[in-house]
Design a protein around this motif. Structure first.
Motif, mmCIF file in Angstrom:
data_model
loop_
_atom_site.group_PDB
_atom_site.id
_atom_site.type_symbol
_atom_site.label_atom_id
_atom_site.label_comp_id
_atom_site.label_asym_id
_atom_site.label_seq_id
_atom_site.Cartn_x
_atom_site.Cartn_y
_atom_site.Cartn_z
ATOM 1 N N VAL A 159 -2.757 -10.008 1.369
ATOM 2 C CA VAL A 159 -4.170 -10.298 2.066
ATOM 3 C C VAL A 159 -5.354 -9.877 0.702
ATOM 4 O O VAL A 159 -5.074 -8.801 0.061
ATOM 5 N N VAL A 160 -5.942 -10.947 0.530
ATOM 6 C CA VAL A 160 -7.078 -10.950 -0.670
ATOM 7 C C VAL A 160 -8.396 -10.468 -0.059
ATOM 8 O O VAL A 160 -8.730 -11.458 0.954
ATOM 9 N N PRO A 215 -0.031 -0.725 0.163
ATOM 10 C CA PRO A 215 -0.697 -0.338 -1.279
ATOM 11 C C PRO A 215 -1.732 -1.182 -1.541
ATOM 12 O O PRO A 215 -1.952 -2.303 -1.009
ATOM 13 N N ILE A 216 -2.799 -0.691 -2.187
ATOM 14 C CA ILE A 216 -3.930 -1.257 -2.636
ATOM 15 C C ILE A 216 -4.005 -1.815 -4.194
ATOM 16 O O ILE A 216 -3.832 -0.797 -4.905
ATOM 17 N N GLU A 217 -4.257 -3.179 -4.692
ATOM 18 C CA GLU A 217 -4.071 -3.234 -5.805
ATOM 19 C C GLU A 217 -5.490 -4.064 -6.381
ATOM 20 O O GLU A 217 -5.804 -5.003 -5.490
ATOM 21 N N GLY A 218 -6.232 -3.626 -7.325
ATOM 22 C CA GLY A 218 -7.518 -4.072 -7.684
ATOM 23 C C GLY A 218 -8.466 -3.290 -7.052
ATOM 24 O O GLY A 218 -8.507 -2.612 -6.055
ATOM 25 N N PRO A 219 -9.792 -3.728 -7.475
ATOM 26 C CA PRO A 219 -10.084 -4.280 -8.749
ATOM 27 C C PRO A 219 -9.795 -3.577 -10.089
ATOM 28 O O PRO A 219 -8.944 -2.885 -10.146
ATOM 29 N N GLN A 220 -10.642 -4.229 -11.188
ATOM 30 C CA GLN A 220 -10.733 -3.389 -12.244
ATOM 31 C C GLN A 220 -11.556 -2.051 -12.264
ATOM 32 O O GLN A 220 -12.437 -1.976 -11.461
ATOM 33 N N ARG A 221 -11.315 -0.976 -12.908
ATOM 34 C CA ARG A 221 -11.697 0.168 -12.738
ATOM 35 C C ARG A 221 -13.210 0.313 -12.825
ATOM 36 O O ARG A 221 -13.928 1.312 -12.295
ATOM 37 N N GLU A 222 -13.840 -0.607 -13.557
ATOM 38 C CA GLU A 222 -15.359 -0.562 -13.697
ATOM 39 C C GLU A 222 -16.224 -0.736 -12.345
ATOM 40 O O GLU A 222 -17.354 -0.415 -12.282
ATOM 41 N N ASP A 223 -15.484 -1.184 -11.214
ATOM 42 C CA ASP A 223 -15.932 -1.382 -9.916
ATOM 43 C C ASP A 223 -15.873 0.012 -8.999
ATOM 44 O O ASP A 223 -15.999 -0.123 -7.926
ATOM 45 N N LYS A 224 -15.356 0.979 -9.530
ATOM 46 C CA LYS A 224 -15.019 2.196 -8.883
ATOM 47 C C LYS A 224 -16.423 2.756 -8.407
ATOM 48 O O LYS A 224 -16.286 3.316 -7.141
ATOM 49 N N PHE A 225 -17.399 2.596 -9.065
ATOM 50 C CA PHE A 225 -18.663 3.218 -8.485
ATOM 51 C C PHE A 225 -19.275 2.239 -7.006
ATOM 52 O O PHE A 225 -19.925 2.960 -6.023
ATOM 53 N N TRP A 226 -18.916 1.121 -7.259
ATOM 54 C CA TRP A 226 -18.856 0.334 -5.676
ATOM 55 C C TRP A 226 -18.247 0.822 -4.350
ATOM 56 O O TRP A 226 -18.472 1.107 -3.578
ATOM 57 N N ILE A 227 -16.934 1.091 -4.971
ATOM 58 C CA ILE A 227 -15.650 1.556 -4.029
ATOM 59 C C ILE A 227 -16.368 2.828 -3.485
ATOM 60 O O ILE A 227 -16.276 3.066 -2.212
ATOM 61 N N ASP A 228 -16.722 3.813 -4.382
ATOM 62 C CA ASP A 228 -17.127 5.250 -4.059
ATOM 63 C C ASP A 228 -18.363 5.001 -3.004
ATOM 64 O O ASP A 228 -18.506 5.990 -2.284
ATOM 65 N N LYS A 281 1.066 -6.171 0.386
ATOM 66 C CA LYS A 281 -0.100 -5.345 -0.278
ATOM 67 C C LYS A 281 -1.295 -5.842 0.074
ATOM 68 O O LYS A 281 -1.541 -7.185 0.529
ATOM 69 N N ILE A 282 -2.583 -5.385 -0.161
ATOM 70 C CA ILE A 282 -4.009 -5.701 -0.301
ATOM 71 C C ILE A 282 -4.246 -5.999 -1.650
ATOM 72 O O ILE A 282 -4.282 -5.263 -2.585
ATOM 73 N N LEU A 283 -4.954 -7.115 -2.030
ATOM 74 C CA LEU A 283 -5.492 -7.405 -3.265
ATOM 75 C C LEU A 283 -6.947 -7.399 -3.268
ATOM 76 O O LEU A 283 -7.578 -8.137 -2.189
ATOM 77 N N VAL A 284 -7.690 -6.889 -4.215
ATOM 78 C CA VAL A 284 -9.127 -6.966 -4.042
ATOM 79 C C VAL A 284 -9.758 -7.468 -5.473
ATOM 80 O O VAL A 284 -9.614 -6.960 -6.336
ATOM 81 N N THR A 285 -10.576 -8.279 -5.096
ATOM 82 C CA THR A 285 -11.366 -8.962 -6.450
ATOM 83 C C THR A 285 -12.593 -7.915 -7.031
ATOM 84 O O THR A 285 -12.728 -7.959 -7.986
ATOM 85 N N HIS A 286 -13.308 -7.355 -6.098
ATOM 86 C CA HIS A 286 -14.534 -6.494 -6.473
ATOM 87 C C HIS A 286 -14.914 -5.780 -5.108
ATOM 88 O O HIS A 286 -14.331 -5.729 -4.065
ATOM 89 N N GLY A 287 -15.806 -4.659 -5.739
ATOM 90 C CA GLY A 287 -16.021 -3.595 -4.831
ATOM 91 C C GLY A 287 -17.212 -3.825 -3.779
ATOM 92 O O GLY A 287 -17.626 -2.968 -3.027
ATOM 93 N N ASP A 295 -2.488 -8.510 -16.474
ATOM 94 C CA ASP A 295 -1.751 -7.820 -15.564
ATOM 95 C C ASP A 295 -1.073 -8.919 -14.562
ATOM 96 O O ASP A 295 -2.029 -10.132 -14.870
ATOM 97 N N THR A 296 -0.185 -8.823 -14.034
ATOM 98 C CA THR A 296 0.243 -9.431 -12.784
ATOM 99 C C THR A 296 0.355 -8.878 -11.598
ATOM 100 O O THR A 296 0.465 -7.521 -11.572
ATOM 101 N N VAL A 297 0.093 -9.505 -10.357
ATOM 102 C CA VAL A 297 0.620 -8.980 -9.092
ATOM 103 C C VAL A 297 1.543 -9.721 -8.628
ATOM 104 O O VAL A 297 1.693 -10.949 -8.828
ATOM 105 N N SER A 298 2.513 -8.962 -7.547
ATOM 106 C CA SER A 298 3.549 -9.936 -7.054
ATOM 107 C C SER A 298 3.873 -9.417 -5.643
ATOM 108 O O SER A 298 3.487 -8.674 -5.023
ATOM 109 N N PHE A 299 4.109 -10.634 -4.786
ATOM 110 C CA PHE A 299 4.696 -10.336 -3.572
ATOM 111 C C PHE A 299 5.754 -11.436 -3.197
ATOM 112 O O PHE A 299 5.631 -12.631 -3.957
ATOM 113 N N GLY A 300 6.686 -11.133 -2.395
ATOM 114 C CA GLY A 300 7.714 -12.148 -2.139
ATOM 115 C C GLY A 300 8.346 -12.712 -3.394
ATOM 116 O O GLY A 300 8.723 -11.846 -4.204
#
Length: 210
Positions: free
Chosen positions: A28-29, A75-88, A51-57, A115-120
């Motif tokens: 789920v994205v 598990p949760i994958e994404g976004p890139q670390r520069e969006d940590k302040f939005w998630i926090d 898994k859950i994929l996240v484009t941004h925060g 990077d790559t992400v995978s499912f199935g």
């Protein structure tokens, strides 16, 4: 790859359910909210979410992530670390926009360009495309010629850049240097509104077209 777009939240954000036809395992994205609605689509399609994929925060894309992850032990994958302040700041975002029961989260995996992400049996490429937010990522299913671009690009428009750490020139550079080289034939699911193709946007998008 099969997919279903599930509009969620009052912002009508395009949450995407993606799955592998061979295994019926999926991801789920951007579950921004309305998690029960998303889970009904999962059940209707007989998908086992990995898994859950996240484009941004931003909250309309990530507000339901913690809830869905907890409900399905995902598990949760994404976004890139520069969006940590939005998630926090997810709780503060929820108060600002009137979202109830929203919690912050820590991704199990921050993503980077290349990077790559995978499912199935499927593997998606990760492209770091800052500008709308600094840690925004795009997911690209190369064999299917399909990109999930979040709020980088829309049919006839682009993402806003007036939020904290947004930048117009950076966004245009992301589109032209990361998205256009993927090919004019690539269809994309935007964060809001109808799908389009990169070729159509290069021809007619007033913000980033050729």
């Amino acid at each position: 790859m099969k997919y279903q777009i599930i509009p969620v939240t009052p912002f009508e954000q395009n949450c995407s359910l993606l799955w592998c036809e061979q295994t019926k395992r999926g991801a789920v994205v951007d579950p921004g909210g309305d998690v029960s609605r998303i889970l009904r689509a999962v059940e209707a399609n007989g998908v086992e979410v990995e898994k859950i994929l996240v484009t941004h925060g931003h909250i309309d894309h990530a507000g339901g992530v913690a809830d869905m992850a907890a409900r399905l032990s995902l598990p949760i994958e994404g976004p890139q670390r520069e969006d940590k302040f939005w998630i926090d700041g997810m709780v503060a975002q929820s108060k600002m926009f009137g979202f109830a029961n929203v919690r912050s989260f820590t991704p199990d995996r921050w993503l980077e360009q290349g990077d790559t992400v995978s499912f199935g049996n499927l593997v998606l490429d990760v492209l770091h495309c800052p500008g709308h937010t600094p840690g925004h990522v795009v997911f690209f299913a190369r064999p299917d010629r399909l990109a999930i671009v979040g709020d980088v690009l829309f049919q006839g428009s682009i993402g806003r850049t007036d939020f904290p750490k947004g930048d117009f020139e950076t966004l245009i550079s992301s589109i032209r240097n990361r998205l256009w080289p993927l090919g004019n034939d690539v269809a994309f699911i935007p964060g809001h509104g109808p799908m389009s193709t990169f070729g159509a946007e290069r021809r007619s998008n007033p913000f980033c077209g050729d």
